[in-house]
Scaffold this motif. Structure first.
Motif, PDB file in Angstrom:
ATOM      1  N   UNK A   1      30.779  46.893  28.596  1.00 18.52           N
ATOM      2  CA  UNK A   1      30.939  47.580  27.397  1.00 18.52           C
ATOM      3  C   UNK A   1      31.199  49.152  27.654  1.00 18.52           C
ATOM      4  N   UNK A   2      32.251  49.597  26.609  1.00 18.97           N
ATOM      5  CA  UNK A   2      32.827  50.781  26.961  1.00 18.97           C
ATOM      6  C   UNK A   2      31.939  51.732  25.766  1.00 18.97           C
ATOM      7  N   UNK A   3      31.631  53.006  26.309  1.00 16.72           N
ATOM      8  CA  UNK A   3      31.239  53.824  25.270  1.00 16.72           C
ATOM      9  C   UNK A   3      32.192  54.429  24.232  1.00 16.72           C
ATOM     10  N   UNK A   4      31.361  54.862  22.943  1.00 20.31           N
ATOM     11  CA  UNK A   4      32.346  55.154  21.938  1.00 20.31           C
ATOM     12  C   UNK A   4      32.761  56.548  22.414  1.00 20.31           C
ATOM     13  N   UNK A   5      33.995  56.941  21.676  1.00 23.01           N
ATOM     14  CA  UNK A   5      34.658  58.251  21.916  1.00 23.01           C
ATOM     15  C   UNK A   5      33.960  59.245  21.382  1.00 23.01           C
ATOM     16  N   UNK A   6      33.303  58.888  20.240  1.00 22.43           N
ATOM     17  CA  UNK A   6      32.895  60.037  19.283  1.00 22.43           C
ATOM     18  C   UNK A   6      30.948  59.925  19.903  1.00 22.43           C
ATOM     19  N   UNK A   7      30.594  61.064  20.470  1.00 20.92           N
ATOM     20  CA  UNK A   7      28.937  60.673  20.614  1.00 20.92           C
ATOM     21  C   UNK A   7      28.239  60.514  19.396  1.00 20.92           C
ATOM     22  N   UNK A   8      28.704  61.130  18.085  1.00 21.22           N
ATOM     23  CA  UNK A   8      27.985  61.081  16.848  1.00 21.22           C
ATOM     24  C   UNK A   8      28.200  59.798  16.260  1.00 21.22           C
ATOM     25  N   UNK A   9      28.813  58.864  16.898  1.00 22.77           N
ATOM     26  CA  UNK A   9      29.195  57.600  16.381  1.00 22.77           C
ATOM     27  C   UNK A   9      27.855  56.372  17.119  1.00 22.77           C
ATOM     28  N   UNK A  10      27.409  57.090  17.872  1.00 20.29           N
ATOM     29  CA  UNK A  10      26.382  56.375  18.605  1.00 20.29           C
ATOM     30  C   UNK A  10      25.259  55.771  17.577  1.00 20.29           C
ATOM     31  N   UNK A  11      24.711  54.537  17.716  1.00 19.32           N
ATOM     32  CA  UNK A  11      23.698  54.040  16.664  1.00 19.32           C
ATOM     33  C   UNK A  11      22.408  54.608  17.098  1.00 19.32           C
TER      34      UNK A  11
END
Length: 169
Positions: A1-11
């Motif tokens: 599973x890849x990490x989201x590009x924007x760290x603020x999009x992390x749940x």
């Protein structure tokens, strides 16, 4: 599973929400927020699902902030050894010849000639490098090419014995 590009999009989870509410309480106690504004921000924190939802609650406030908003801590690189030129590649113990151990009782000339006349890694067995010797024995010295090149290298540059000591001339 890849990490989201924007760290603020992390749940976020309950821990992040509770941290945000606790820190909002500190700002309320310090008099930076009025009662109704504090209630509004705490309600927004309770329904927040991403870091971005929490970050907007602190844009107009000074520190303290929730831990996820803290800037990353970068450690300094290790200091260069005295006298090492800039950009030098470090030499790790065990990988370089151990000159402090003295000179081996094995000869680089004998090791090189054994490598040249036998395609089975006999020179490597002689100096104590049994792993390389076995590999050359099992592959017939890379069909003779590996042992030929290895013999020339041993004659020209020497090398080390099985204990890391320089081969004598």
């Amino acid at each position: 599973m890849s990490q989201p590009a924007d760290p603020d999009a992390v749940r976020i989870g309950n821990l992040e929400r509770e941290d945000a509410m606790r820190i909002l309480g500190e700002h309320f106690t310090a008099g930076r927020l009025q009662v109704d504004e504090y209630d509004q921000r705490v309600n927004q924190a309770t329904v927040a699902t991403t870091r971005a939802h929490l970050r907007v609650l602190f844009t107009d406030l000074p520190a303290p902030y929730p831990p996820f908003m803290a800037p990353p801590v970068w450690s300094a690189p290790p200091p260069r050894p005295v006298g090492a030129p800039p950009g030098a590649i470090p030499v790790y113990p065990g990988l370089a010849p151990r000159h402090d151990l003295g000179v081996s009782d094995k000869s680089k000339v004998v090791a090189g000639i054994l490598q040249l006349i036998t395609p089975f890694g006999l020179g490597r067995f002689y100096i104590g490098h049994t792993g390389v010797g076995l590999a050359q024995l099992l592959t017939c010295g890379g069909f003779g090419i590996w042992t030929l090149v290895d013999g020339i290298v041993l004659l020209v540059n020497g090398g080390t014995d099985g204990y890391g000591r320089r081969l004598r001339d």
